[in-house]
Design an enzyme around this catalytic site. Structure first.
Site, PDB file in Angstrom:
ATOM      1  N   ASN A 208      84.894   7.312 -11.199  1.00 15.60           N
ATOM      2  CA  ASN A 208      86.086   7.476 -10.016  1.00 15.60           C
ATOM      3  C   ASN A 208      85.102   8.832 -10.313  1.00 15.60           C
ATOM      4  O   ASN A 208      84.652   9.508 -10.682  1.00 15.60           O
ATOM      5  CB  ASN A 208      87.181   7.232 -10.470  1.00 15.60           C
ATOM      6  CG  ASN A 208      88.048   8.018 -11.585  1.00 15.60           C
ATOM      7  OD1 ASN A 208      88.037   8.773 -11.470  1.00 15.60           O
ATOM      8  ND2 ASN A 208      88.532   7.646 -12.281  1.00 15.60           N
ATOM      9  N   ASP A 277      91.130   1.145 -14.268  1.00 16.23           N
ATOM     10  CA  ASP A 277      92.269   0.235 -14.580  1.00 16.23           C
ATOM     11  C   ASP A 277      91.001  -0.912 -15.820  1.00 16.23           C
ATOM     12  O   ASP A 277      91.318  -0.982 -16.425  1.00 16.23           O
ATOM     13  CB  ASP A 277      92.475   0.113 -13.258  1.00 16.23           C
ATOM     14  CG  ASP A 277      93.774   1.032 -12.515  1.00 16.23           C
ATOM     15  OD1 ASP A 277      94.333   1.857 -13.598  1.00 16.23           O
ATOM     16  OD2 ASP A 277      93.564   0.395 -11.831  1.00 16.23           O
ATOM     17  N   LYS A 287      70.079  -1.182 -21.919  1.00 12.88           N
ATOM     18  CA  LYS A 287      69.919  -1.116 -20.508  1.00 12.88           C
ATOM     19  C   LYS A 287      69.611  -2.818 -19.913  1.00 12.88           C
ATOM     20  O   LYS A 287      68.374  -3.721 -19.820  1.00 12.88           O
ATOM     21  CB  LYS A 287      68.510  -0.392 -19.932  1.00 12.88           C
ATOM     22  CG  LYS A 287      68.378  -0.283 -18.511  1.00 12.88           C
ATOM     23  CD  LYS A 287      67.674   1.007 -18.260  1.00 12.88           C
ATOM     24  CE  LYS A 287      67.736   0.931 -16.711  1.00 12.88           C
ATOM     25  NZ  LYS A 287      66.274   1.697 -16.168  1.00 12.88           N
ATOM     26  N   PHE A 321     101.091  11.158 -12.416  1.00 12.69           N
ATOM     27  CA  PHE A 321     100.736  11.122 -10.929  1.00 12.69           C
ATOM     28  C   PHE A 321      99.954   9.950 -10.315  1.00 12.69           C
ATOM     29  O   PHE A 321      99.469   8.980 -10.847  1.00 12.69           O
ATOM     30  CB  PHE A 321      99.244  12.282 -11.368  1.00 12.69           C
ATOM     31  CG  PHE A 321      99.311  13.801 -11.213  1.00 12.69           C
ATOM     32  CD1 PHE A 321      99.966  14.223 -13.026  1.00 12.69           C
ATOM     33  CD2 PHE A 321      98.946  14.527 -10.632  1.00 12.69           C
ATOM     34  CE1 PHE A 321     100.218  15.289 -13.033  1.00 12.69           C
ATOM     35  CE2 PHE A 321      98.588  15.590 -10.690  1.00 12.69           C
ATOM     36  CZ  PHE A 321      99.569  15.763 -11.750  1.00 12.69           C
ATOM     37  N   LYS A 335     105.507   3.169  -9.102  1.00 11.23           N
ATOM     38  CA  LYS A 335     105.249   3.439 -10.368  1.00 11.23           C
ATOM     39  C   LYS A 335     105.645   4.693 -11.056  1.00 11.23           C
ATOM     40  O   LYS A 335     105.803   4.491 -12.405  1.00 11.23           O
ATOM     41  CB  LYS A 335     103.747   4.241 -10.299  1.00 11.23           C
ATOM     42  CG  LYS A 335     102.460   4.105  -9.643  1.00 11.23           C
ATOM     43  CD  LYS A 335     100.747   4.405  -9.364  1.00 11.23           C
ATOM     44  CE  LYS A 335     100.382   3.770  -8.414  1.00 11.23           C
ATOM     45  NZ  LYS A 335      98.903   3.972  -8.400  1.00 11.23           N
ATOM     46  N   LYS A 339     106.941   2.777 -14.443  1.00 10.55           N
ATOM     47  CA  LYS A 339     106.606   3.337 -16.000  1.00 10.55           C
ATOM     48  C   LYS A 339     107.787   4.116 -16.535  1.00 10.55           C
ATOM     49  O   LYS A 339     107.282   4.628 -17.843  1.00 10.55           O
ATOM     50  CB  LYS A 339     105.104   4.383 -15.795  1.00 10.55           C
ATOM     51  CG  LYS A 339     103.887   3.539 -14.707  1.00 10.55           C
ATOM     52  CD  LYS A 339     102.680   4.052 -15.128  1.00 10.55           C
ATOM     53  CE  LYS A 339     101.547   3.208 -13.437  1.00 10.55           C
ATOM     54  NZ  LYS A 339     100.399   3.140 -13.984  1.00 10.55           N
TER      55      LYS A 339
HETATM   56  N1  CTP Z   1      97.425   5.621 -15.975  1.00 11.79           N
HETATM   57  C1  CTP Z   1      97.121   5.220 -17.456  1.00 11.79           C
HETATM   58  N2  CTP Z   1      96.518   4.588 -17.679  1.00 11.79           N
HETATM   59  C2  CTP Z   1      96.555   3.800 -16.907  1.00 11.79           C
HETATM   60  C3  CTP Z   1      96.288   3.316 -15.651  1.00 11.79           C
HETATM   61  C4  CTP Z   1      96.896   5.434 -14.940  1.00 11.79           C
HETATM   62  O1  CTP Z   1      97.535   6.377 -18.149  1.00 11.79           O
HETATM   63  N3  CTP Z   1      94.885   2.786 -17.531  1.00 11.79           N
HETATM   64  C5  CTP Z   1      98.766   6.925 -15.136  1.00 11.79           C
HETATM   65  C6  CTP Z   1      97.398   7.857 -14.570  1.00 11.79           C
HETATM   66  O2  CTP Z   1      97.045   8.590 -15.409  1.00 11.79           O
HETATM   67  C7  CTP Z   1      98.465   8.056 -13.823  1.00 11.79           C
HETATM   68  C8  CTP Z   1      99.172   7.267 -13.273  1.00 11.79           C
HETATM   69  O3  CTP Z   1      99.210   6.456 -14.723  1.00 11.79           O
HETATM   70  O4  CTP Z   1      99.692   9.261 -14.064  1.00 11.79           O
HETATM   71  C9  CTP Z   1      99.105   6.514 -12.524  1.00 11.79           C
HETATM   72  O5  CTP Z   1      97.722   5.888 -12.145  1.00 11.79           O
HETATM   73  P1  CTP Z   1      96.856   4.982 -11.142  1.00 11.79           P
HETATM   74  O6  CTP Z   1      95.646   5.491 -11.093  1.00 11.79           O
HETATM   75  O7  CTP Z   1      97.627   5.903  -9.615  1.00 11.79           O
HETATM   76  O8  CTP Z   1      97.964   4.043 -10.867  1.00 11.79           O
HETATM   77  P2  CTP Z   1      97.811   2.840 -11.419  1.00 11.79           P
HETATM   78  O9  CTP Z   1      99.243   2.181 -12.203  1.00 11.79           O
HETATM   79  O10 CTP Z   1      96.780   2.285 -12.339  1.00 11.79           O
HETATM   80  O11 CTP Z   1      98.290   1.473 -10.282  1.00 11.79           O
HETATM   81  P3  CTP Z   1      96.859   1.366  -8.866  1.00 11.79           P
HETATM   82  O12 CTP Z   1      95.642   1.602  -9.751  1.00 11.79           O
HETATM   83  O13 CTP Z   1      97.008  -0.323  -8.451  1.00 11.79           O
HETATM   84  O14 CTP Z   1      96.923   2.301  -8.034  1.00 11.79           O
END
Ligand code: CTP
Length: 398
Positions: A208, A277, A287, A321, A335, A339
């Site tokens: 990302n 994710d 490759k 975040f 969240k 969490k």
């Molecule tokens: N986070 C994490 N591990 C993951 C995904 C997210 O620890 N696999 C943590 C991120 O570091 C951040 C928070 O969870 O502090 C929210 O991450 P975000 O990507 O905004 O949310 P997701 O829970 O992944 O939900 P979505 O992608 O559906 O918005």
């Protein structure tokens, strides 16, 4: 931290004087009011006009210069300074200060000040290693002067060794640190930052746009406030802040392992990383060739590290975040609750000046008790300070 602070930058003669110009630029950019004192020898390397133009003040050069003394005398300069920085500091300057000599404007002002003095020596490595020099430096360090050691490298004289002036950004960080209240001493903070990379094959990955800037700013600010900081960082182009222990990782699974490896004794976890994710179900060892017209990648879910930590919270403070593109408060609040967090920093990445790869952010803080705070556009360094103000309150309440 440096906004409105009065800093005296003392420059003595050496090839590294040009780096003091860059340091001055960083200090004034951060809002400090900088007065420069140059020794006679320093003026042989860079003309005072350069420092005058960048500081917006006349450069102080002579103890008995009538015009300069009328404008601001050396005692009031020493008196009203919040910090003295001597960079570069020659062996001669260090020796004079250590012996209590005050025979020019710079040494007189250093002797007259009660402000913290940061000494950044730069010289030939043999001079640096010389026992008399080392004795002088140690005496100053024992007497409460702050020494930022020179680094190793190729010196201007062509020699290899310890004697180079550190990068101006490192001197800047040390100055910032000296002027920062240490309200997080004794607090152990784990910060995650940057993106993760999920490999498809040896040449490609899913990731990302995260630059890591927010997490690195949090780690730097926490360290400056006295916390013991470990930074678990995905691939970024950023320099690890001085005093921060960094564990580099690539994938979400590596981040998860690194978090657990470093979790013992941690008081606060701040998860600024943008964790991917999903990851490819299979990673090709070779490759992949473009044979088919269409390609479907099968992905599987990565562990949600923060959610896992939320389930085994113990007495740790958890900060997440949420970077969103729509329904910011709704998603962030979900969240926070799901969490089991104490605080979540929410930002809408579609807004100008917020999100990935920029130096600023527009955030909201959502607290576990439902309180929502809306902050204006500010630098990520300032967001980090604001966040740590809240963290300090939570930590002290434990
Ligand atoms: N986070 C994490 N591990 C993951 C995904 C997210 O620890 N696999 C943590 C991120 O570091 C951040 C928070 O969870 O502090 C929210 O991450 P975000 O990507 O905004 O949310 P997701 O829970 O992944 O939900 P979505 O992608 O559906 O918005």
């Amino acid at each position: 931290m440096l906004q409105g602070k009065s800093i005296v930058l003392g420059v003595s003669g050496g090839i590294a004087v040009y780096k003091a110009v860059e340091l001055l630029r960083l200090l004034t950019k951060a809002g400090a009011d900088v007065h420069v004192i140059m020794t006679k020898n320093a003026q042989e390397f860079v003309a005072p006009l350069t420092f005058q133009t960048l500081s917006g003040h006349p450069v102080h050069t002579g103890l008995f210069s009538l015009s300069q003394e009328q404008e601001i005398d050396h005692i009031s300069l020493a008196d009203r300074a919040d910090l003295f920085i001597l960079a570069p500091a020659t062996a001669n300057l260090v020796g004079k200060i250590a012996q209590g000599l005050a025979d020019d404007l710079l040494t007189t002002s250093v002797m007259a000040t009660k402000a913290p003095v940061l000494i950044v020596p730069a010289m030939n490595n043999n001079m640096y290693e010389n026992l008399i020099y080392q004795r002088n430096q140690k005496f100053l360090s024992d007497s409460g002067y702050f020494i930022l050691e020179p680094i190793k490298g190729t010196l201007a004289c062509g020699w290899e060794g310890q004697g180079k002036l550190p990068d101006p950004t490192v001197i800047f960080a040390a100055a910032e640190s000296l002027l920062t209240p240490k309200d997080l001493i004794g607090c152990r903070i784990l910060v995650t930052a940057g993106p993760t990379r999920e490999e498809i094959d040896p040449a490609r990955y899913i990731s990302n746009y995260s630059s890591g800037k927010m997490g690195f700013a949090v780690a730097a600010a926490a360290q400056q406030r006295g916390a013991q900081v470990v930074l678990i960082a995905g691939p970024t182009n950023l320099t690890v802040p001085v005093g921060v222990r960094c564990v580099p990782i690539f994938s979400a699974e590596e981040m998860r392992s690194a978090v657990y490896d470093n979790l013992k004794g941690v008081d606060v976890v701040i998860k600024a990383a943008a964790v991917a994710d999903y990851r490819p179900v299979d990673r090709s060892t070779q490759k992949m060739k473009k044979t088919a017209d269409k390609l479907t990648l099968e992905l599987e879910k990565n562990p949600d590290i923060l959610a896992e930590l939320g389930q085994q919270k113990e007495d740790r403070i958890l900060v997440g975040f949420a970077a969103e593109t729509e329904r910011l408060l709704v998603h962030a609040a979900e969240k926070l609750q799901k969490k089991n967090l104490d605080l979540i920093v929410a930002n809408d990445i579609t807004r100008e000046g917020a999100g990935f790869n920029v130096d600023t952010n527009i955030v909201r803080f959502l607290h576990a008790n439902g309180r929502v705070e809306e902050l204006e556009l500010m630098s990520k360094a300032k967001v980090a300070q604001q966040l740590l103000n809240r963290v300090a309150v939570l930590w002290k309440a434990k």
